[in-house]
Design a protein around this motif. Structure first.
Motif, short mmCIF file in Angstrom:
data_model
loop_
_atom_site.label_atom_id
_atom_site.label_comp_id
_atom_site.label_asym_id
_atom_site.label_seq_id
_atom_site.Cartn_x
_atom_site.Cartn_y
_atom_site.Cartn_z
N ARG A 72 6.67 -6.09 -9.94
CA ARG A 72 5.75 -7.08 -10.32
C ARG A 72 4.23 -6.46 -10.74
O ARG A 72 3.53 -5.88 -9.76
N LEU A 73 3.95 -6.71 -11.94
CA LEU A 73 2.62 -6.11 -12.64
C LEU A 73 1.69 -7.29 -12.52
O LEU A 73 1.99 -8.36 -13.10
N TYR A 74 0.52 -6.78 -11.86
CA TYR A 74 -0.66 -7.84 -11.96
C TYR A 74 -1.72 -7.12 -12.70
O TYR A 74 -2.26 -6.05 -12.62
N ARG A 75 -2.23 -7.84 -13.82
CA ARG A 75 -3.25 -7.48 -14.53
C ARG A 75 -4.29 -8.34 -15.11
O ARG A 75 -4.22 -9.39 -15.18
N PRO A 76 -5.47 -8.16 -14.83
CA PRO A 76 -6.61 -9.02 -14.93
C PRO A 76 -6.95 -9.35 -16.27
O PRO A 76 -6.76 -8.44 -17.24
N ARG A 77 -7.25 -10.69 -16.69
CA ARG A 77 -7.53 -11.18 -17.97
C ARG A 77 -8.80 -10.81 -18.58
O ARG A 77 -9.74 -10.16 -17.83
N GLY A 78 -8.75 -10.74 -19.72
CA GLY A 78 -10.22 -10.45 -20.62
C GLY A 78 -10.65 -9.09 -20.38
O GLY A 78 -11.74 -9.05 -20.79
N ILE A 79 -9.60 -7.96 -20.19
CA ILE A 79 -10.22 -6.59 -20.38
C ILE A 79 -9.32 -5.86 -21.39
O ILE A 79 -8.05 -6.04 -21.33
N THR A 80 -9.94 -5.49 -22.42
CA THR A 80 -9.15 -4.44 -23.15
C THR A 80 -9.18 -3.14 -22.92
O THR A 80 -10.00 -2.50 -22.28
N GLY A 81 -8.40 -2.21 -23.17
CA GLY A 81 -8.22 -0.86 -22.90
C GLY A 81 -7.73 -0.42 -21.83
O GLY A 81 -7.25 -1.34 -20.98
N GLY A 82 -7.24 0.40 -21.32
CA GLY A 82 -6.84 1.10 -20.05
C GLY A 82 -7.63 0.84 -18.67
O GLY A 82 -8.94 0.67 -18.84
N LEU A 83 -6.71 0.46 -17.87
CA LEU A 83 -7.50 0.26 -16.43
C LEU A 83 -6.91 1.11 -15.36
O LEU A 83 -5.73 1.59 -15.61
N PRO A 84 -7.70 1.36 -14.40
CA PRO A 84 -6.96 2.14 -13.18
C PRO A 84 -5.95 1.22 -12.84
O PRO A 84 -5.92 0.09 -12.76
N GLY A 85 -5.00 2.17 -12.15
CA GLY A 85 -3.84 1.62 -11.86
C GLY A 85 -3.52 1.71 -10.06
O GLY A 85 -3.95 2.81 -9.75
N LEU A 86 -2.78 0.92 -9.72
CA LEU A 86 -2.34 1.25 -8.27
C LEU A 86 -0.83 0.69 -8.25
O LEU A 86 -0.51 -0.43 -8.43
N VAL A 87 -0.05 1.74 -7.68
CA VAL A 87 1.44 1.37 -7.27
C VAL A 87 1.43 1.17 -5.72
O VAL A 87 1.01 1.91 -5.03
N TRP A 88 1.97 -0.19 -5.55
CA TRP A 88 1.83 -0.67 -4.06
C TRP A 88 3.00 -1.01 -3.72
O TRP A 88 4.16 -1.55 -4.19
N PHE A 89 3.44 -0.58 -2.29
CA PHE A 89 4.49 -0.72 -1.47
C PHE A 89 4.13 -1.59 -0.35
O PHE A 89 3.61 -1.26 0.45
N HIS A 90 4.93 -2.87 -0.14
CA HIS A 90 4.83 -3.71 0.77
C HIS A 90 5.39 -3.16 2.28
O HIS A 90 6.28 -2.17 2.24
N GLY A 91 5.04 -3.74 3.17
CA GLY A 91 5.56 -3.10 4.67
C GLY A 91 6.81 -4.09 5.06
O GLY A 91 7.41 -4.64 4.16
N GLY A 92 7.27 -3.83 6.04
CA GLY A 92 8.32 -4.62 6.58
C GLY A 92 9.15 -3.69 7.64
O GLY A 92 10.39 -4.08 7.69
N GLY A 93 8.83 -2.48 7.93
CA GLY A 93 9.60 -1.61 8.91
C GLY A 93 10.92 -1.26 8.13
O GLY A 93 11.82 -0.89 9.04
N PHE A 94 10.86 -1.07 7.03
CA PHE A 94 11.93 -0.48 6.19
C PHE A 94 13.10 -1.44 6.20
O PHE A 94 14.21 -0.97 5.46
N THR A 95 12.93 -2.58 6.63
CA THR A 95 14.35 -3.23 6.94
C THR A 95 13.82 -4.84 6.44
O THR A 95 14.92 -5.81 6.31
N HIS A 96 12.68 -5.07 6.13
CA HIS A 96 12.26 -6.57 5.85
C HIS A 96 11.32 -6.53 4.79
O HIS A 96 10.99 -5.23 4.33
N GLY A 97 11.00 -7.61 4.17
CA GLY A 97 9.87 -7.75 3.07
C GLY A 97 10.33 -7.85 1.80
O GLY A 97 11.46 -7.77 1.50
N SER A 98 9.45 -8.45 0.81
CA SER A 98 9.71 -8.71 -0.50
C SER A 98 8.38 -8.58 -1.20
O SER A 98 7.36 -8.77 -0.77
N LEU A 99 8.56 -8.76 -2.75
CA LEU A 99 7.19 -9.16 -3.67
C LEU A 99 6.51 -10.40 -3.09
O LEU A 99 5.54 -10.35 -3.76
N ASP A 100 7.23 -11.25 -2.66
CA ASP A 100 6.51 -12.44 -2.21
C ASP A 100 5.84 -12.32 -1.07
O ASP A 100 5.15 -13.33 -0.67
N TRP A 101 5.82 -11.44 -0.15
CA TRP A 101 5.13 -11.41 1.12
C TRP A 101 3.59 -11.28 0.88
O TRP A 101 3.20 -10.84 -0.03
#
Length: 215
Positions: A72-101
């Motif tokens: 799931r990609l989240y991008r702020p509105r109203g900005i042109t050109g490249g932005l710093p990026g962050l690849v994010w991984f949720h928690g859950g003890g390797f057995t739980h969790g989802s993009l909706d947490w």
């Protein structure tokens, strides 16, 4: 790659996650009665309002041994050109969790809005640690190499919470796919970073045995 665009401010309700299992356990072990822990303790912030200045795009990385990997990609509105990026991984003890947490969806929205960065939140497999790491490595390899096509300025940073912090560090630095760049920065929240974990001593093992199932 499949893409689905969601308008700013939309999104799923934020579930509680593993806190529902831990709250009664901690209450009993600490000898706290209900008056000390109100009904809102460790619950989702029902009054939270999603930022209205972030667009969300759903991507899927196909052809993995565990199936597709949702991103799931989240991008702020109203900005042109490249932005710093962050690849994010949720928690859950390797057995739980989802993009909706909360530590996935809420955190990604808030970071994208306030820090003005692009956040790529990865929905890795929670069937086992090897599957989770395999998906994390594949997602990092693709996002680190193709980030500019998604609006990121160069190689992104990597980060995660709890188990996700461990996956982020492994996938983007220690055990990344050969030929892919390492993360430019690391944002780890309450992760586990030991190279090797010894078996617990008998006293610790007995204490761990008391934890509720699923934690």
């Amino acid at each position: 790659m499949v893409e689905q665009r969601i308008t700013a401010g939309e999104g799923p309700e934020v579930p509680l996650g593993g806190a529902a299992l831990l709250a009664p356990f901690l209450r009993a072990r600490l000898g706290l009665g209900q008056p000390h822990l109100p009904e809102t303790f460790l619950r989702s912030q029902q009054g939270w309002r999603p930022p209205q200045d972030v667009d969300t795009v759903h991507l899927h990385l196909p052809d993995t041994t565990t199936g597709t990997v949702p991103v799931r990609l989240y991008r702020p509105r109203g900005i042109t050109g490249g932005l710093p990026g962050l690849v994010w991984f949720h928690g859950g003890g390797f057995t739980h969790g989802s993009l909706d947490w909360g530590e996935a969806h809420v955190l990604a929205l808030e970071l994208a809005s306030h820090a003005r960065i692009i956040v790529a939140s990865v929905g890795y497999a929670t069937s086992s640690y090897p599957d989770a790491l395999r998906d994390a490595r594949r997602a990092w390899a693709w996002l680190a190499s193709a980030g500019e096509s998604l609006g990121m300025a160069g190689v992104p940073a990597a980060g995660g919470a709890s188990a996700g912090a461990s996956l982020a560090l492994s996938a983007s630095v220690a055990e990344r796919t050969p030929g892919t760049p390492a993360a430019t920065a690391f944002l780890g929240l309450y992760g586990l970073y030991h190279a090797r974990i010894s078996a617990p001593d008998p006293t610790t093992a007995r204490a761990l045995a008391d934890l509720p199932a699923g934690v």
